[in-house]
Design a protein around this motif. Structure first.
Motif, PDB file in Angstrom:
ATOM      1  N   ASN A 204     -12.373  44.481   5.627  1.00  0.00           N
ATOM      2  CA  ASN A 204     -12.352  45.698   6.503  1.00  0.00           C
ATOM      3  C   ASN A 204     -13.119  46.646   5.698  1.00  0.00           C
ATOM      4  OD1 ASN A 204     -12.230  47.789   8.557  1.00  0.00           O
ATOM      5  ND2 ASN A 204     -10.122  47.924   8.174  1.00  0.00           N
ATOM      6  N   GLU A 205     -14.621  46.539   5.629  1.00  0.00           N
ATOM      7  CA  GLU A 205     -15.715  47.202   5.064  1.00  0.00           C
ATOM      8  C   GLU A 205     -16.794  47.553   5.984  1.00  0.00           C
ATOM      9  OE1 GLU A 205     -16.598  44.544   2.141  1.00  0.00           O
ATOM     10  OE2 GLU A 205     -14.863  44.702   0.821  1.00  0.00           O
ATOM     11  N   PRO A 206     -17.504  48.616   5.692  1.00  0.00           N
ATOM     12  CA  PRO A 206     -18.500  48.902   6.652  1.00  0.00           C
ATOM     13  C   PRO A 206     -19.544  47.897   6.909  1.00  0.00           C
ATOM     14  CG  PRO A 206     -18.224  50.785   4.961  1.00  0.00           C
ATOM     15  CD  PRO A 206     -17.374  49.492   4.671  1.00  0.00           C
ATOM     16  N   ASN A 207     -19.814  47.090   5.812  1.00  0.00           N
ATOM     17  CA  ASN A 207     -21.001  46.060   5.710  1.00  0.00           C
ATOM     18  C   ASN A 207     -20.380  44.943   6.665  1.00  0.00           C
ATOM     19  OD1 ASN A 207     -23.114  47.014   4.739  1.00  0.00           O
ATOM     20  ND2 ASN A 207     -22.357  46.613   2.749  1.00  0.00           N
ATOM     21  N   THR A 208     -19.090  44.691   6.750  1.00  0.00           N
ATOM     22  CA  THR A 208     -18.522  43.384   7.442  1.00  0.00           C
ATOM     23  C   THR A 208     -17.693  43.667   8.489  1.00  0.00           C
ATOM     24  OG1 THR A 208     -16.883  43.271   5.383  1.00  0.00           O
ATOM     25  CG2 THR A 208     -19.015  41.973   5.179  1.00  0.00           C
ATOM     26  N   ASN A 209     -17.590  44.956   9.068  1.00  0.00           N
ATOM     27  CA  ASN A 209     -16.724  45.085  10.043  1.00  0.00           C
ATOM     28  C   ASN A 209     -16.553  43.989  11.210  1.00  0.00           C
ATOM     29  OD1 ASN A 209     -15.471  47.267   9.680  1.00  0.00           O
ATOM     30  ND2 ASN A 209     -17.089  48.673  10.348  1.00  0.00           N
ATOM     31  N   GLU A 210     -17.704  43.444  11.774  1.00  0.00           N
ATOM     32  CA  GLU A 210     -17.644  42.242  12.521  1.00  0.00           C
ATOM     33  C   GLU A 210     -16.972  40.990  12.202  1.00  0.00           C
ATOM     34  OE1 GLU A 210     -21.169  40.611  14.101  1.00  0.00           O
ATOM     35  OE2 GLU A 210     -20.324  40.571  16.110  1.00  0.00           O
ATOM     36  N   PHE A 211     -17.429  40.691  10.767  1.00  0.00           N
ATOM     37  CA  PHE A 211     -16.566  39.671  10.316  1.00  0.00           C
ATOM     38  C   PHE A 211     -15.268  39.630  10.120  1.00  0.00           C
ATOM     39  CE2 PHE A 211     -16.786  37.225   5.751  1.00  0.00           C
ATOM     40  CZ  PHE A 211     -16.827  36.259   6.626  1.00  0.00           C
ATOM     41  N   TYR A 212     -14.756  40.783   9.855  1.00  0.00           N
ATOM     42  CA  TYR A 212     -13.223  41.244   9.750  1.00  0.00           C
ATOM     43  C   TYR A 212     -12.671  41.099  11.198  1.00  0.00           C
ATOM     44  CZ  TYR A 212      -9.263  44.396   9.416  1.00  0.00           C
ATOM     45  OH  TYR A 212      -8.201  44.971   9.394  1.00  0.00           O
ATOM     46  N   GLU A 213     -13.676  41.541  12.043  1.00  0.00           N
ATOM     47  CA  GLU A 213     -12.881  41.380  13.462  1.00  0.00           C
ATOM     48  C   GLU A 213     -12.704  39.977  13.947  1.00  0.00           C
ATOM     49  OE1 GLU A 213     -15.661  43.711  16.111  1.00  0.00           O
ATOM     50  OE2 GLU A 213     -14.849  42.450  17.827  1.00  0.00           O
ATOM     51  N   MET A 214     -13.645  39.235  13.462  1.00  0.00           N
ATOM     52  CA  MET A 214     -13.451  37.905  14.067  1.00  0.00           C
ATOM     53  C   MET A 214     -12.387  37.186  13.426  1.00  0.00           C
ATOM     54  SD  MET A 214     -17.396  36.241  12.969  1.00  0.00           S
ATOM     55  CE  MET A 214     -18.899  37.149  13.109  1.00  0.00           C
ATOM     56  N   MET A 215     -12.009  37.499  12.130  1.00  0.00           N
ATOM     57  CA  MET A 215     -10.865  37.118  11.576  1.00  0.00           C
ATOM     58  C   MET A 215      -9.433  37.913  12.100  1.00  0.00           C
ATOM     59  SD  MET A 215     -11.953  37.026   7.455  1.00  0.00           S
ATOM     60  CE  MET A 215     -13.329  35.905   7.232  1.00  0.00           C
ATOM     61  N   THR A 216      -9.567  38.994  12.448  1.00  0.00           N
ATOM     62  CA  THR A 216      -8.275  39.643  13.132  1.00  0.00           C
ATOM     63  C   THR A 216      -8.135  38.846  14.599  1.00  0.00           C
ATOM     64  OG1 THR A 216      -9.395  41.635  13.848  1.00  0.00           O
ATOM     65  CG2 THR A 216      -8.397  41.550  11.718  1.00  0.00           C
ATOM     66  N   TYR A 217      -9.259  38.774  15.177  1.00  0.00           N
ATOM     67  CA  TYR A 217      -9.150  38.239  16.647  1.00  0.00           C
ATOM     68  C   TYR A 217      -8.349  36.809  16.434  1.00  0.00           C
ATOM     69  CZ  TYR A 217     -10.387  35.926  20.976  1.00  0.00           C
ATOM     70  OH  TYR A 217     -10.574  35.277  21.960  1.00  0.00           O
TER      71      TYR A 217
END
Lengths: 338, 338
Positions: free
Chosen positions: B25-38
């Motif tokens: 959950n970092e500025p550069n990888t927000n969407e990457f994090y979102e894929m995982m939480t989804y």
């Protein structure tokens, strides 16, 4: 003498890799094993001198372990070197699927030969194997030191996926700042190279402060390596690189020269925003990009990164043949045209 | 009391997972994090009770750690439990790409939402994270014991890819013997469940001989679990399973009931060899397969596997609430219809 050491290391790495991948040479998984030996450049159609890759990362790890502490036998670091190379090759197999690349080292890519589902799994298999191989360091290294190495290793793998995420997400972004290039390649490329140099140092027993200098050396070497790769991806030669020529312009990759060109807001930038670049116009657009100064800028930036790498290499003051090779490699790597 | 323990464990696992995935959950990888939480069932469209998965594997690991040694605090095993669940979810994301599955837990799969390249990388990211999380066991467990657990963990991951290779390669094979089913599901499914029970035991300090009994318990539980899944994949209900109904007949998966039907050489077998089964004829073919005895055979085989699991569970003689839950789970898991 110096060349002998590099050759000895390279062949020891190859032997270690072959023995480790041999774990999958079983009746139930013969073809799975074949996918891996094909990708590693040991089997299948089109075998040749350049089908195996250069094994730069394991060589760097062993050289750093040989030069960091004269009492440490670099052979004890072999499982670490093999683990790093396996991770690198896992990422290449997945990269080729993600980039839809047909060729790797002048041969069809794994997904081209076995399809996407099996290629995803072959990559996963190499990655799983790398984690197992790393633990073989316990044979000849203290558990506490192996734990330090493992922490760096797994953190690096997570960073690889961060960098890969950024690389892919940049493709569709039109508002990318030039500075956003750096965290992407730091994770995607430099992380695994700096892990190689840092783990090599740690295995010899160097403390945190000393191994940090090795990490920095690898970091700047990795950045230089990637920018050089960016240059070759646009102005390189297909036979030399083993990949499709000017593929980076056609696939729309936001490499350093391209980002430079975009921010110049000249002829290249206007054409870039008009949409996909086709194969037949790519050479002309590559020329235009060079005219606008992008190639020179990328070459100068490479030189700056090499200077930084050399700064840390001088602090490391690596000894013996291994030290000589590290200096040679730092220059030589950056003169490479393949 | 008993239910409380299971609930406490489940919420502790969820908290550990959320904190670990939070690393991205970092500025550069927000969407990457979102894929995982989804994918983990915590965010995005269609959130509901069944979007998170059952977290059976981490629960098993914690229960085995709680029942194996009354002096061991199961909370100390949480990073191991989270690591296992992360590996499981990495394999699901890649599975869905490989099987071209549109739905998972009643929601669009990750590749459906973000495309294949990003989904491959999201899976890789969860896997890399799992390796890092496992090392967090060092906080509260002896290094030597964590090493034993890591060896099992990484071996298991390699076995997962072996099983996945076999599963995919079986799809195109027409000469498959019924017995070839077993090494495939032993690796693909039972391996991760037996790793959960074995690692739970090892963390409490049990020796090789005792932890082997836990491994066997998990192994047979896993086999039973997979055959039950095979049954649901043909005769299950879409709302219950969260996947497309009768998808296993349409995709041509060589599950146990299908292999049984093929070897019966009856009406089902003839139809099977004629080519792909279409959505509208699948219910009728499923009925035919049941008529030829495949469903009963699979159900009886499940029962045999449960009996074996119970045999080892009785040797383990797990104590206290955790023990009660392990017995409950063994029965309950196999009555599941989702």
């Amino acid at each position: 003498m110096t060349l002998n050491l590099a050759n000895n290391m390279q062949s020891a790495v190859e032997k270690e890799l072959q023995s480790q991948i041999g774990r999958l040479n079983e009746p139930n998984t013969n073809e799975f094993y074949e996918m891996m030996t094909y990708h590693m450049g040991w089997s299948g159609e089109g075998l040749g001198e350049n089908t195996s890759g250069k094994r730069i990362r394991p060589l760097l790890l062993l050289l750093c372990s040989a030069s960091g502490n004269p009492d440490y036998a670099w052979q004890n670091a072999l499982p670490g070197a093999a683990a790093i190379e396996l991770v690198h090759n896992f990422s290449l197999i997945h990269d080729d699927i993600q980039d839809h690349s047909d060729k790797r080292r002048n041969r069809p890519t794994v997904w081209r030969k076995w399809g996407v589902p099996q290629a995803i799994n072959a990559g996963d298999g190499l990655y799983a194997l790398s984690n197992l191989v790393l633990l073989d360091l316990l044979r000849n290294n203290q558990a506490e030191i192996v734990m330090r190495a493992a922490l760096i290793f797994h953190n690096t793998c997570l960073n690889l996926t961060r960098g890969q995420y950024m690389d892919m997400s940049y493709e569709s972004r039109t508002n990318l700042a030039l500075k956003e290039y750096w965290p992407m390649i730091a994770n995607k490329t430099a992380a695994l190279i700096s892990a190689s140099t840092e783990i090599g140092a740690i295995l010899t027993g160097l403390n945190k402060q000393s191994s940090e200098v090795y990490r920095q050396f690898g970091h700047y070497l990795g950045l230089a390596y990637q920018i050089k790769d960016d240059i070759l991806g646009i102005w390189g030669n297909e036979i030399q690189t083993g990949k499709s020529v000017i593929s980076d312009l056609i696939t729309g990759k936001k490499t350093l020269p391209v980002l430079y060109g975009i921010h110049k807001k000249g002829i290249f930038s206007r054409r870039w925003y008009e949409g996909n670049i086709m194969v037949d116009e790519a050479p002309e657009i590559a020329d235009q990009l060079a005219k606008e100064g992008a190639r020179l800028y990328a070459e100068e930036t490479t030189d700056q990164m090499v200077e930084m790498a050399l700064k840390f290499l001088n602090i490391m003051a690596p000894q013996g043949s291994a030290g000589e090779i590290l200096f040679d490699l730092t220059f030589q790597l950056l003169k490479r045209d393949a």
